[in-house]
Enzyme design. Structure first.
Site, PDB file in Angstrom:
ATOM      1  N   GLN A   1      23.114  80.649 -58.539  1.00 56.12           N
ATOM      2  CA  GLN A   1      21.851  80.752 -59.698  1.00 56.12           C
ATOM      3  C   GLN A   1      22.358  80.317 -60.865  1.00 56.12           C
ATOM      4  OE1 GLN A   1      18.678  81.473 -59.095  1.00 56.12           O
ATOM      5  NE2 GLN A   1      18.829  82.199 -57.034  1.00 56.12           N
TER       6      GLN A   1
ATOM      7  N   HIS B   1      24.639  88.868 -54.141  1.00 55.75           N
ATOM      8  CA  HIS B   1      23.762  88.553 -52.993  1.00 55.75           C
ATOM      9  C   HIS B   1      24.613  88.821 -51.798  1.00 55.75           C
ATOM     10  CE1 HIS B   1      22.024  85.456 -50.301  1.00 55.75           C
ATOM     11  NE2 HIS B   1      20.992  85.415 -51.235  1.00 55.75           N
TER      12      HIS B   1
ATOM     13  N   ASP C   1      30.332  83.385 -57.775  1.00 56.37           N
ATOM     14  CA  ASP C   1      29.122  82.797 -56.865  1.00 56.37           C
ATOM     15  C   ASP C   1      28.271  82.151 -58.032  1.00 56.37           C
ATOM     16  OD1 ASP C   1      26.503  82.402 -55.943  1.00 56.37           O
ATOM     17  OD2 ASP C   1      26.137  84.311 -54.863  1.00 56.37           O
TER      18      ASP C   1
ATOM     19  N   LYS D   1      18.837  75.017 -53.972  1.00 64.40           N
ATOM     20  CA  LYS D   1      18.315  75.576 -55.148  1.00 64.40           C
ATOM     21  C   LYS D   1      18.630  74.795 -56.558  1.00 64.40           C
ATOM     22  CE  LYS D   1      20.086  80.301 -53.802  1.00 64.40           C
ATOM     23  NZ  LYS D   1      18.758  80.823 -53.533  1.00 64.40           N
TER      24      LYS D   1
ATOM     25  N   CYS E   1      18.071  89.831 -50.645  1.00 64.19           N
ATOM     26  CA  CYS E   1      19.486  89.613 -50.197  1.00 64.19           C
ATOM     27  C   CYS E   1      20.318  90.570 -50.968  1.00 64.19           C
ATOM     28  CB  CYS E   1      19.703  88.243 -49.917  1.00 64.19           C
ATOM     29  SG  CYS E   1      18.918  87.620 -48.594  1.00 64.19           S
TER      30      CYS E   1
END
Length: 406
Positions: A202, A122, A199, A225, A364
């Protein structure tokens, strides 16, 4: 038992209609909806319990501080961190990765030093490293995914050279749904003396996370999220790395003393939390984590795996639809295009007329779009409250779009 009907009743927005149709919300990869307990917590905090934190001795300030600081411990439990002192509260993953870029990486990197990224990152895990490329001559090394969208951990490790100072990878692609073996990457990178940033925006949504088991040095999450408020989040920083970091932002709360001659910084993690924070957002985030931990992330993962398998079976019958990312153990995230000249924005508009909310664009993830050879895709991303009936509603809407644009 995982009672999806009961869970759906916890989210008031799911009972509304859009364009005269029941809302089918499949844009969870961008931002998830909020359960009533989170909405109530935010309302209560503003209506009856609001004050600034860390700075007052009166009742409301102490109450707000206690509630705010309690979230640090909840995040540590949710992520499996060894200590809540390894949790830095912030506005989300973007701020967290920028903190690492400015506070840890910038002082340690010079021209020619390398950062290894996957092509499916991302922008939040790309742009801060481009800052270092532009300003200090740092080199970004890219690792491609294979034809199914899988990222081979060995390919990441093979990209490491004596000049590599950091590996930064996603745990789950927000476009392909690919789940990455970040533990194998971390173990291999550490064997070469290279720290790892993950990261988790998600990855933390779709499966249980244990950063102590993964062994990574940094792990970033975003509250909105994870069914919490926007403007909330955190980054796990291993204590050894935290001791190496300089402050990212300067101001109140991150100091012990300020004089004309200098500054004495606060102890970590407060050292990295300048200014008045997102007090109410963070309190709401803590309630969202309580909700998730009560459901059990193992149960959430199993439910979403069922949705993934059902959707993949349905998509297999649509020979005019191309799904990007086909790894069998992916998260329930599907980016796709349809045969013909229809742009992703046009397709999403048709789906919206049927009450089906999906995302359209580059998500993104510009380098990944270039790698895939597409300018944009539609993305249907499923969450803990979605159902197989909503998969069917998506299929019906896609068939209408195909009929119109074929």
């Amino acid at each position: 038992m995982y009672d999806v009907a009961k869970i759906r009743s916890d989210f008031p927005i799911l009972s509304r209609e859009v364009n005269g149709k029941p809302l089918v919300y499949l844009d969870n990869g961008a931002s998830a909806q909020k359960p009533q307990v989170v909405i109530d917590a935010v309302t209560r905090a503003y209506s009856h319990e609001y004050a600034n934190v860390h700075r007052g001795l009166h009742y409301l300030s102490n109450l707000a501080t206690d509630q705010y600081e309690a979230v640090r411990g909840k995040i540590a439990r949710f992520l499996g961190a060894a200590s809540e002192d390894e949790i830095v509260l912030n506005s989300g993953t973007t701020e967290g990765i920028n903190m690492v870029a400015y506070g840890w990486a910038m002082p340690r990197m010079q021209a020619g030093d390398e950062i290894v990224l996957s092509v499916m990152e991302h922008h939040a895990n790309i742009v801060p490293w481009h800052f270092l490329r532009e300003r200090q001559g740092v080199v970004i090394k890219w690792v491609d995914v294979d034809a199914t969208g899988a990222l081979d951990p060995q390919a990441v490790l093979d990209a490491i050279t004596p000049k590599t100072k950091l590996v930064a990878v996603t745990q789950c692609s927000n476009v392909l749904g690919t789940m990455v073996d970040v533990k194998a990457i971390t173990q291999g990178a550490h064997a070469k003396g290279v720290p790892v940033l993950v990261d988790g925006s998600q990855g933390s949504v779709h499966a249980p996370v244990n950063v102590s088991d993964i062994g990574c040095d940094f792990y970033a999450i975003t509250g909105h999220k994870l069914y919490g408020p926007s403007g909330s989040g955190a980054i796990y920083v291993k204590s050894e790395r935290m001791a190496e970091m300089r402050p990212f932002l300067g101001g109140g709360d991150m100091i012990k003393e300020v004089s004309k001659e200098g500054v004495i910084y606060n102890d970590p993690p407060m050292k990295f939390e300048a200014g008045t924070p997102g007090i109410v957002q963070t309190i709401g985030f803590g309630v969202a984590l309580d909700y998730l931990m009560e459901l059990g992330m193992e149960n959430v993962a199993a439910h979403e795996a069922g949705l993934r398998d059902y959707a993949m079976q349905k998509f297999a019958g649509l020979n005019w639809m191309q799904v990007q990312g086909t790894t069998p153990d992916k998260a329930a995230i599907f980016s796709f295009t349809l045969d013909g000249a229809a742009h992703a924005h046009d397709i999403s508009t048709i789906l919206d007329k049927k009450g089906v909310a999906v995302r359209a664009g580059h998500h993104c993830a510009g380098p990944l779009m270039d790698h895939l050879g597409v300018t944009a895709t539609c993305r249907a991303s499923f969450g803990l409250y979605n159902t197989t009936q909503e998969v069917d509603a998506l299929i019906d809407a896609l068939e209408l779009a195909h009929e119109l644009f074929a």
